[in-house]
Write a protein that holds these residues in place. Structure first.
Motif, PDB file in Angstrom:
ATOM      1  N   ALA A 110     -70.654   1.643 -17.120  1.00 15.69           N
ATOM      2  CA  ALA A 110     -71.760   1.944 -16.369  1.00 15.69           C
ATOM      3  C   ALA A 110     -72.448   0.449 -15.886  1.00 15.69           C
ATOM      4  O   ALA A 110     -72.888   0.252 -14.739  1.00 15.69           O
ATOM      5  CB  ALA A 110     -72.815   2.573 -16.928  1.00 15.69           C
ATOM      6  N   LYS A 111     -72.424  -0.398 -16.763  1.00 14.05           N
ATOM      7  CA  LYS A 111     -72.832  -1.853 -16.479  1.00 14.05           C
ATOM      8  C   LYS A 111     -72.096  -2.479 -15.314  1.00 14.05           C
ATOM      9  O   LYS A 111     -72.512  -2.919 -14.140  1.00 14.05           O
ATOM     10  CB  LYS A 111     -72.964  -2.688 -17.668  1.00 14.05           C
ATOM     11  CG  LYS A 111     -73.332  -4.124 -17.390  1.00 14.05           C
ATOM     12  CD  LYS A 111     -73.250  -5.078 -18.326  1.00 14.05           C
ATOM     13  CE  LYS A 111     -73.627  -6.386 -18.233  1.00 14.05           C
ATOM     14  NZ  LYS A 111     -72.477  -7.052 -17.279  1.00 14.05           N
ATOM     15  N   GLN A 162     -75.462   7.086 -15.792  1.00 15.29           N
ATOM     16  CA  GLN A 162     -74.431   6.968 -16.898  1.00 15.29           C
ATOM     17  C   GLN A 162     -74.981   5.828 -18.132  1.00 15.29           C
ATOM     18  O   GLN A 162     -74.596   6.251 -18.968  1.00 15.29           O
ATOM     19  CB  GLN A 162     -73.160   6.510 -16.387  1.00 15.29           C
ATOM     20  CG  GLN A 162     -72.714   7.599 -15.372  1.00 15.29           C
ATOM     21  CD  GLN A 162     -72.347   8.850 -16.279  1.00 15.29           C
ATOM     22  OE1 GLN A 162     -71.698   9.065 -17.157  1.00 15.29           O
ATOM     23  NE2 GLN A 162     -72.521  10.178 -15.501  1.00 15.29           N
ATOM     24  N   GLY A 163     -75.416   4.717 -17.552  1.00  9.59           N
ATOM     25  CA  GLY A 163     -75.703   3.983 -18.617  1.00  9.59           C
ATOM     26  C   GLY A 163     -77.092   4.255 -19.322  1.00  9.59           C
ATOM     27  O   GLY A 163     -76.869   4.186 -20.656  1.00  9.59           O
ATOM     28  N   TYR A 183     -78.010  -2.442 -26.645  1.00  9.48           N
ATOM     29  CA  TYR A 183     -79.211  -2.882 -26.132  1.00  9.48           C
ATOM     30  C   TYR A 183     -79.281  -4.088 -25.058  1.00  9.48           C
ATOM     31  O   TYR A 183     -79.870  -3.753 -23.922  1.00  9.48           O
ATOM     32  CB  TYR A 183     -80.164  -3.369 -26.953  1.00  9.48           C
ATOM     33  CG  TYR A 183     -81.026  -2.119 -27.760  1.00  9.48           C
ATOM     34  CD1 TYR A 183     -82.302  -1.924 -27.239  1.00  9.48           C
ATOM     35  CD2 TYR A 183     -80.745  -1.463 -28.917  1.00  9.48           C
ATOM     36  CE1 TYR A 183     -83.065  -0.893 -28.018  1.00  9.48           C
ATOM     37  CE2 TYR A 183     -81.375  -0.412 -29.544  1.00  9.48           C
ATOM     38  CZ  TYR A 183     -82.804  -0.277 -28.824  1.00  9.48           C
ATOM     39  OH  TYR A 183     -83.443   0.639 -29.461  1.00  9.48           O
ATOM     40  N   VAL A 184     -78.169  -4.849 -25.191  1.00  8.22           N
ATOM     41  CA  VAL A 184     -78.185  -6.008 -24.515  1.00  8.22           C
ATOM     42  C   VAL A 184     -77.570  -5.434 -23.235  1.00  8.22           C
ATOM     43  O   VAL A 184     -78.026  -5.791 -21.931  1.00  8.22           O
ATOM     44  CB  VAL A 184     -77.447  -7.031 -25.139  1.00  8.22           C
ATOM     45  CG1 VAL A 184     -76.796  -8.117 -24.064  1.00  8.22           C
ATOM     46  CG2 VAL A 184     -77.889  -7.684 -26.491  1.00  8.22           C
ATOM     47  N   LEU A 185     -76.389  -4.615 -23.210  1.00  7.90           N
ATOM     48  CA  LEU A 185     -75.580  -4.144 -22.140  1.00  7.90           C
ATOM     49  C   LEU A 185     -76.641  -3.378 -21.180  1.00  7.90           C
ATOM     50  O   LEU A 185     -76.568  -3.575 -19.968  1.00  7.90           O
ATOM     51  CB  LEU A 185     -74.531  -3.424 -22.570  1.00  7.90           C
ATOM     52  CG  LEU A 185     -73.292  -3.876 -23.011  1.00  7.90           C
ATOM     53  CD1 LEU A 185     -72.375  -2.808 -23.543  1.00  7.90           C
ATOM     54  CD2 LEU A 185     -72.421  -4.631 -21.795  1.00  7.90           C
ATOM     55  N   LEU A 238     -77.936  -4.141 -17.428  1.00  8.71           N
ATOM     56  CA  LEU A 238     -77.666  -3.200 -16.523  1.00  8.71           C
ATOM     57  C   LEU A 238     -79.181  -3.088 -15.676  1.00  8.71           C
ATOM     58  O   LEU A 238     -78.940  -3.137 -14.246  1.00  8.71           O
ATOM     59  CB  LEU A 238     -77.175  -1.748 -17.090  1.00  8.71           C
ATOM     60  CG  LEU A 238     -77.264  -0.693 -16.076  1.00  8.71           C
ATOM     61  CD1 LEU A 238     -76.486  -1.005 -14.808  1.00  8.71           C
ATOM     62  CD2 LEU A 238     -76.916   0.572 -16.712  1.00  8.71           C
ATOM     63  N   GLN A 239     -80.172  -2.817 -16.144  1.00  8.18           N
ATOM     64  CA  GLN A 239     -81.401  -2.906 -15.900  1.00  8.18           C
ATOM     65  C   GLN A 239     -81.532  -4.039 -14.959  1.00  8.18           C
ATOM     66  O   GLN A 239     -82.056  -4.020 -13.815  1.00  8.18           O
ATOM     67  CB  GLN A 239     -82.636  -2.539 -16.804  1.00  8.18           C
ATOM     68  CG  GLN A 239     -82.488  -1.344 -17.363  1.00  8.18           C
ATOM     69  CD  GLN A 239     -83.049  -0.067 -16.656  1.00  8.18           C
ATOM     70  OE1 GLN A 239     -83.227  -0.114 -15.424  1.00  8.18           O
ATOM     71  NE2 GLN A 239     -83.202   0.979 -17.411  1.00  8.18           N
ATOM     72  N   GLY A 240     -81.346  -5.327 -15.573  1.00 12.52           N
ATOM     73  CA  GLY A 240     -81.787  -6.417 -14.822  1.00 12.52           C
ATOM     74  C   GLY A 240     -80.817  -6.815 -13.324  1.00 12.52           C
ATOM     75  O   GLY A 240     -81.222  -7.068 -12.443  1.00 12.52           O
TER      76      GLY A 240
END
Length: 340
Positions: A125-126, A133-134, A158-160, A164-166
């Motif tokens: 998803a990332k 999906q993420g 959490y990092v992934l 993704l949000q970033g």
């Protein structure tokens, strides 16, 4: 064909797994097809073959092999084998198939998706910037943790998800996820790259290694990469670096110090005097004396592309073993076909 021992399920399984680690699906399939007639495929053999197609960017073939073998030989898949197929689909952005496979695990095979099932979907998803999906995968991982199930690498999840949000421009959400990770005390494994010499001598590098000699070598190394055409892929940087300034400067700077770049810089750029200062042996030549490079995590996109450029800038072949497979870089190309 020239094996001095009898070819059986064990030897075939070992060879299929070895070719899978290099992403050589064609050769892995040949070995699989050439097994003795009485040799029934084991679940380990099937998992390795499916993995070979997953790591060579062929999810359709991965699923074809998976379903044909379990049907023809009545092989009952386990969690690991199912997760490899899910990974193959997630790596290619086929999230409809990942959803079907998650359901099939439960209804057809009596298996429950685990942390690996959702981690590979989150990673996919990332890669494809699929927030729906993420978010689904991230929430499922949180739910497994809350239910007391084993969840390896929740800090990495959490990092992934924050990254993704970033990538999608959701800066506030990314910062909130990072804050929650730190509040909960979840940590992502620190990247470490090792240079291992034939005599067993090992030198480890992390992002926190900052000796003056190493920094000088690393600066020259990154300058040569830039001259060879490398541009930092800032999405590979952690969230805090991506958004610590108003531009990509912090992210780009952080990427220059990744552990695999430090190891490569020492091997390829350091002078004999600098290697002596760093305590690293000077390789005189010959394949038998060459060290191997091992990364404890999956190599990031920026370091992968940087190593492609390094193979051109230094006119050499570079072999790196990351957490999932071998990569052989030569003349600006990688054996994984840029699919890992």
């Amino acid at each position: 064909e020239t094996m001095p021992v009898e070819r059986n399920s064990t030897t075939v399984g070992i060879l299929v797994n070895a070719y899978a680690a290099f992403g050589d699906a064609e050769r892995a399939q040949q070995i699989f097809d050439g097994r003795p007639p009485a040799s029934v495929p084991t679940i380990e053999m099937l998992t390795s073959l499916v993995s070979a197609y997953a790591h060579s960017g062929n999810p359709d073939k991965a699923m074809e092999v998976f379903f044909s073998v379990i049907e023809e030989y009545n092989v009952r898949p386990n969690q690991q084998c199912c997760n490899v197929v899910i990974d193959a689909c997630a790596r290619s952005g086929d999230f409809a198939s990942t959803g079907n496979l998650l359901e099939m695990m439960q209804t057809d095979f009596g298996l429950q998706p685990n942390d690996v099932s959702y981690m590979v979907i989150l990673a996919g998803a990332k890669k494809f910037k699929n927030l729906e999906q993420g978010e689904m995968a991230f929430k499922q991982l949180q739910a497994l943790h809350t239910a007391g199930c084993k969840v390896d690498g929740l800090g990495a999840a959490y990092v992934l998800f924050a990254e993704l949000q970033g990538q999608l421009g959701n800066t506030d959400a990314a910062k909130q996820i990072e804050q929650e990770r730190r509040k909960q005390g979840f940590h992502k494994s620190q990247g470490k790259t090792s240079i291992i010499f034939p005599d067993g001598t090992q030198f480890d590098y992390t992002v926190i290694d900052t000796s003056s000699t190493l920094q000088k070598v690393l600066t020259r190394f990154n300058q040569k990469l830039t001259a060879a055409g490398h541009q930092p892929i800032t999405s590979s940087a952690t969230t805090r670096h991506q958004h610590s300034t108003g531009d990509d400067s912090s992210a780009a700077l952080s990427l220059c110090g990744h552990s695999e770049k430090k190891a490569l810089a020492v091997l390829l750029e350091a002078t004999p005097v600098e290697k002596q200062q760093l305590g690293v042996p000077v390789v005189k030549g010959g394949d038998a004396e060459l060290p191997i490079i091992v990364k404890n995590l999956r190599v990031c996109e920026d370091c992968h592309v940087a190593t492609l450029h390094a193979s051109v800038a230094y006119q050499c072949t570079i072999v790196i073993r990351d957490a999932h497979r071998f990569h052989e870089f030569s003349a600006g190309k990688c054996s994984c076909g840029d699919f890992w």
